[in-house]
Enzyme design. Structure first.
Site, short mmCIF file in Angstrom:
data_model
loop_
_atom_site.label_atom_id
_atom_site.label_comp_id
_atom_site.label_asym_id
_atom_site.label_seq_id
_atom_site.Cartn_x
_atom_site.Cartn_y
_atom_site.Cartn_z
N LYS A 1 0.58 3.38 -2.98
CA LYS A 1 -0.55 4.30 -3.22
C LYS A 1 -0.08 5.75 -3.27
O LYS A 1 -0.72 6.59 -3.90
CB LYS A 1 -1.60 4.10 -2.12
CG LYS A 1 -2.29 2.74 -2.19
CD LYS A 1 -3.12 2.46 -0.94
CE LYS A 1 -3.82 1.10 -1.03
NZ LYS A 1 -4.48 0.71 0.22
N VAL B 1 0.97 -3.72 3.85
CA VAL B 1 0.94 -5.05 4.47
C VAL B 1 2.21 -5.87 4.24
O VAL B 1 2.36 -6.96 4.77
CB VAL B 1 -0.32 -5.87 4.06
CG1 VAL B 1 -1.59 -5.27 4.62
CG2 VAL B 1 -0.40 -6.06 2.56
N TYR C 1 -4.64 4.02 8.01
CA TYR C 1 -5.99 3.44 8.08
C TYR C 1 -6.70 3.82 9.38
O TYR C 1 -6.58 4.95 9.82
CB TYR C 1 -5.93 1.92 7.88
CG TYR C 1 -5.17 1.56 6.63
CD1 TYR C 1 -5.64 2.00 5.39
CD2 TYR C 1 -3.99 0.84 6.68
CE1 TYR C 1 -4.94 1.70 4.24
CE2 TYR C 1 -3.29 0.55 5.51
CZ TYR C 1 -3.77 0.98 4.31
OH TYR C 1 -3.08 0.70 3.17
N TYR D 1 -3.22 -2.11 -10.37
CA TYR D 1 -3.14 -1.93 -8.91
C TYR D 1 -2.26 -3.02 -8.26
O TYR D 1 -1.37 -2.73 -7.46
CB TYR D 1 -4.56 -1.95 -8.33
CG TYR D 1 -4.59 -1.96 -6.82
CD1 TYR D 1 -4.16 -0.86 -6.08
CD2 TYR D 1 -5.02 -3.09 -6.12
CE1 TYR D 1 -4.17 -0.89 -4.68
CE2 TYR D 1 -5.03 -3.11 -4.73
CZ TYR D 1 -4.60 -2.02 -4.02
OH TYR D 1 -4.60 -2.05 -2.65
N SER E 1 0.79 -1.24 0.00
CA SER E 1 0.00 0.00 0.00
C SER E 1 0.82 1.28 0.00
O SER E 1 0.27 2.35 -0.25
CB SER E 1 -0.94 0.03 1.20
OG SER E 1 -2.09 -0.72 0.89
#
Ligand code: GLN
Length: 308
Positions: free
Chosen positions: A70, A262, A244, A192, A67
């Site tokens: 991103k 992760v 998050y 992605y 992630s």
């Protein structure tokens, strides 16, 4: 802010102190290829705007970017689409797990922010729709930021996630049903998963994000990677949403724009100073690395790095 001339001994001390906490976490297993990673490895790098890189532990060991990718996708989409992007994705914290689907239905296919999975898939759609070869464009962008031509996507991780990506597919199809995804869903997911599968190390990662600590300018080359305004905006999003549903706690305890993945990595931007990248695979229940959290937290406290 005065940073000591040599940070490596402090990094080593914190790594030695916190590495045993790895036992309290669990390596991500919902992507089978990630479950095979050795949980006892850990590294940290602190790159500063003057070109120094301090490191300790396995700072040169490659891991899965996941992630944290991103951030790069978001900067590319902001550069490409301008403010139009914010009609398709919001900039509010979600207070939900990274792969949650419930909010997306209530909010008519508009993701809460670009750094939860739904938002990053939306960003992937922007890249697929605006680049003829978006996967290559992503790698080229990252390579230029790391100044390392060998950055690649790990095919094993990519295929593993492609095969086990049902939840992300659900998010993408739900957004498509609301008319918020332009390209075909399989192509968007491929992009992605490919960007998430990038293999990188702490040193490369810390170096690559220095522009966010430097008003959008890559130190050394002087290249304006994104506008000053957008660098501030990305940092604002990372401060409110990058960890998050643990973003509030991270802002409270650490006080730096940050992003976790992760794969076990956390990056933290220290405006006007540099970037910290810490990595240890075992995760807490929010999907954030246990050791990297503690290490960055203590480092920020010792050096007084909070932006607040
Ligand atoms: N590729 C992962 C996923 O989509 C990224 C999640 C993460 O790193 N938090 O589930």
């Amino acid at each position: 802010m005065k940073i000591p001339d040599n940070l490596s001994p402090l990094l080593q001390q914190l790594l030695t102190e916190y590495q045993p906490l790895a036992r309290e976490g669990k390596v991500a297993s919902y992507i089978p290829a990630l479950a095979q990673v050795d949980p006892d490895q850990a590294g940290v790098a602190f790159a500063t705007l003057d070109g120094s890189v301090f490191k300790a532990g396995a700072a040169e060991q490659l891991f899965s970017l996941q992630s944290v990718s991103k951030i790069f996708g978001l900067v590319m989409a902001m550069n490409r689409l301008g403010d139009e992007l914010w009609q398709r994705v919001n900039m509010e914290p979600s207070g939900q797990p990274f792969n949650s689907i419930v909010q997306l239905e209530w909010e008519h296919g508009i993701p809460r922010n670009p750094v939860i999975n739904a938002g990053a898939i939306l960003v992937a759609d922007v890249l697929v729709s605006h680049y003829s070869a978006s996967k290559t464009a992503f790698l080229t962008f990252l390579r230029s930021l790391c100044r390392c031509e060998t950055i690649y996507a790990d095919n094993k991780v990519y295929l593993s996630e492609l095969e086990h990506g049902n939840r992300n597919a659900a998010l993408a199809y739900l957004m498509k049903s609301f008319g918020n995804i332009e390209s075909e869903v399989p192509q968007v997911l491929e992009h992605y998963f490919h960007q998430c599968a990038t293999a990188i190390n702490c040193e490369q990662l810390a170096t690559s994000l220095l522009f966010l600590a430097n008003r959008g300018v890559q130190p050394g080359s002087g290249i304006q990677v994104c506008s000053r305004r957008d660098a501030h905006r990305v940092n604002a999003i990372l401060s409110t949403s990058g960890m998050y549903d643990q973003s509030g706690e991270f802002a409270f305890k650490v006080g730096l724009p940050a992003k976790s993945g992760v794969g076990g990595c956390i990056v933290a931007i220290v405006p006007q100073v540099g970037v910290i990248a810490a990595w240890s695979p075992p995760l807490n229940r929010f999907g954030n690395s246990v050791v990297a959290m503690q290490l960055i937290s203590k480092l920020a406290e010792e050096l007084g790095l909070s932006i607040f």
